[in-house]
Design a protein around this motif. Sequence first.
Motif, PDB file in Angstrom:
ATOM      1  N   VAL A 218       0.869  -1.177   0.000  1.00  0.00           N
ATOM      2  CA  VAL A 218       0.000   0.000   0.000  1.00  0.00           C
ATOM      3  C   VAL A 218       0.904   1.225   0.000  1.00  0.00           C
ATOM      4  O   VAL A 218       1.928   1.266   0.684  1.00  0.00           O
ATOM      5  N   ALA A 219       0.550   2.203  -0.812  1.00  0.00           N
ATOM      6  CA  ALA A 219       1.339   3.424  -0.899  1.00  0.00           C
ATOM      7  C   ALA A 219       0.904   4.404   0.183  1.00  0.00           C
ATOM      8  O   ALA A 219      -0.240   4.377   0.655  1.00  0.00           O
ATOM      9  N   ARG A 220       1.810   5.272   0.586  1.00  0.00           N
ATOM     10  CA  ARG A 220       1.451   6.341   1.511  1.00  0.00           C
ATOM     11  C   ARG A 220       0.382   7.225   0.855  1.00  0.00           C
ATOM     12  O   ARG A 220       0.529   7.630  -0.299  1.00  0.00           O
ATOM     13  N   GLY A 221      -0.663   7.490   1.601  1.00  0.00           N
ATOM     14  CA  GLY A 221      -1.734   8.305   1.060  1.00  0.00           C
ATOM     15  C   GLY A 221      -2.769   7.531   0.270  1.00  0.00           C
ATOM     16  O   GLY A 221      -3.693   8.128  -0.283  1.00  0.00           O
ATOM     17  N   ALA A 222      -2.647   6.217   0.217  1.00  0.00           N
ATOM     18  CA  ALA A 222      -3.622   5.386  -0.488  1.00  0.00           C
ATOM     19  C   ALA A 222      -4.627   4.826   0.525  1.00  0.00           C
ATOM     20  O   ALA A 222      -4.553   5.090   1.722  1.00  0.00           O
TER      21      ALA A 222
END
Length: 577
Positions: A218-222
């Motif tokens: 998971v990406a930061r901000g997702a």
Amino acid sequence: MDGHGTVTRVNGPLVEVAGLDGLRMRELVTLGTGQISAATVAVAGDRATLQAYEYTGGLHVGDPVGRTGGELSALLGPGLLGRVFDGLLRPLSTAPLWLTPDRVPATQDPDTLARPWTFQPKHPVGTPVAPGDVLGTVPDSGAVEHRVLVPADATGTLTWLAPPGQVRALDVIARIGTRDVRLAEPWPVRVARPFRDRAVGTVPLHTGQRVLDLLYPVARGAAAAVPGGFGTGKTVLLQQIAKWSDADVIVYVGCGERGNEMADVLDGLAQLVDDRTGGRLIDRTVIIANTSNMPMMAREASIYSGVAVAEYYRDMGYDVVVIADSTSRWAEALREFANRHGELPAEEGYPATLASALAAFYERAGRVTTLGGLDGSVTVIGAVSPPGGDLTEPVTTCTERFIRSLWLLDRDLAYARHYPAVHWAGSFARDADAVGRWHTTHGDPGWSTRRARAAALLAEADRLADLAEIVGTSSLPGHERMVLLGGRLLRDGVLRQNALSAHDAFCTAAKGAALLDMVLDVTDCTQRLVDRGVAATTLEQTDLGSVVRAREETGAADADGVRERAAAAIRRLEAGA
């Protein structure tokens, strides 16, 4: 604010009132002598329908009703970290322990308002300031530096700034033109805080859980979701992410969950040592506890309170993770109120606005450039608890439309004591390619190839396992039997993780990559030996226990120890051949 009316009907959390002219939608109203909080959901002249955020027992027809003039707001300032709040962000305790609920709003709570904080000014007086600029800091507010910012609606010349010293939450600490700026500010929880623009590029959030970091990042901000039936380990996985992810601040929202589970969360966070600060992990965590025995409509508000707190710390330049456990209980609160309100039910009785409500929640995730030019992010991770494990029910299917990563928990894996029970067949990560490019530019160019090989090995091993149940493993060719062997090593030696192990509860990116490389190299070695004519039975009988045990017998960051075990296992295979 002027304006008084009376209660005309009470139906659980649904209250009808009369005599309030000019009432606005979502305006906060107080009911009865107990000042019960309620929000306006329908207006017809001087009559209105309200949703009560608190227990309405004892409220009678004819009781007084008063307007507040504003929406449900949270008092955002120092003192949030390390504390426990209810769904309306009212203190449940003054320390990170489970205590008796205190029904006083945060804007009237004596501990919140009377406690002095140390203010350190950071901006020279007489200079122009803009929204998001740092006016000063509060060093004694939790494990991360608390930054006092210029409000979003304030700009001009800084005419006065409080000197270093003790201030309280509602004290004025700065004056911009003629505008007073206080240490803490109320903010409507349903209104997203503004930012300059969304950041370009993808940066992964390292969770410390190998199955996520290696296969479904998971990406930061997702936004990510964790669907799974009862007993599949949702709460444990979310607790592990709260404990071990590399976010600066954690906001844990217990939305309709059992009280004993929240107590376990509090106990674990209070005891765990934070590697960053040397203190307790709870000192950079905000707990919002709205358990199943608390008012239903406060449950509906709790996730908005959690995101509002997260955006507050995002604007300070921090990476924040919001964990909502679970959004299904929140959706059930929406359904219950919609039924009382007489709305036309949609699928399975949920309101027709369910999808838009979920979208409004998840879209508040994001990695942004703040008004002050800092980089910050809010990552939202929500658990979904489908009744009976039915993944086709509305909350699950709607959630999948708005998230970037799905971590599907499988009942069979959980019953086989494989934790985390994230199933590789039903999970996905839409940002995997972008995360792979990030790893390529940050010293791990083989990340994408390694992930693709692991996914292919798992898929082929599953296909062959189904075939082996029909014809028997011994009937398969040697190459296919080695695929089955590699799949078992991958599942048991890499994807399984022991939350109670000092070495295995958390895994660095380097060790995770080393473990996966070890299994892939061992599998490649067995395939080469089969090509040379070595019997598959001989290879299957080789002791590869050290490969499976490497995850627990090497330190959380001991990638070199894993590589040594990999080399030893390959030598053992070649010597036995």
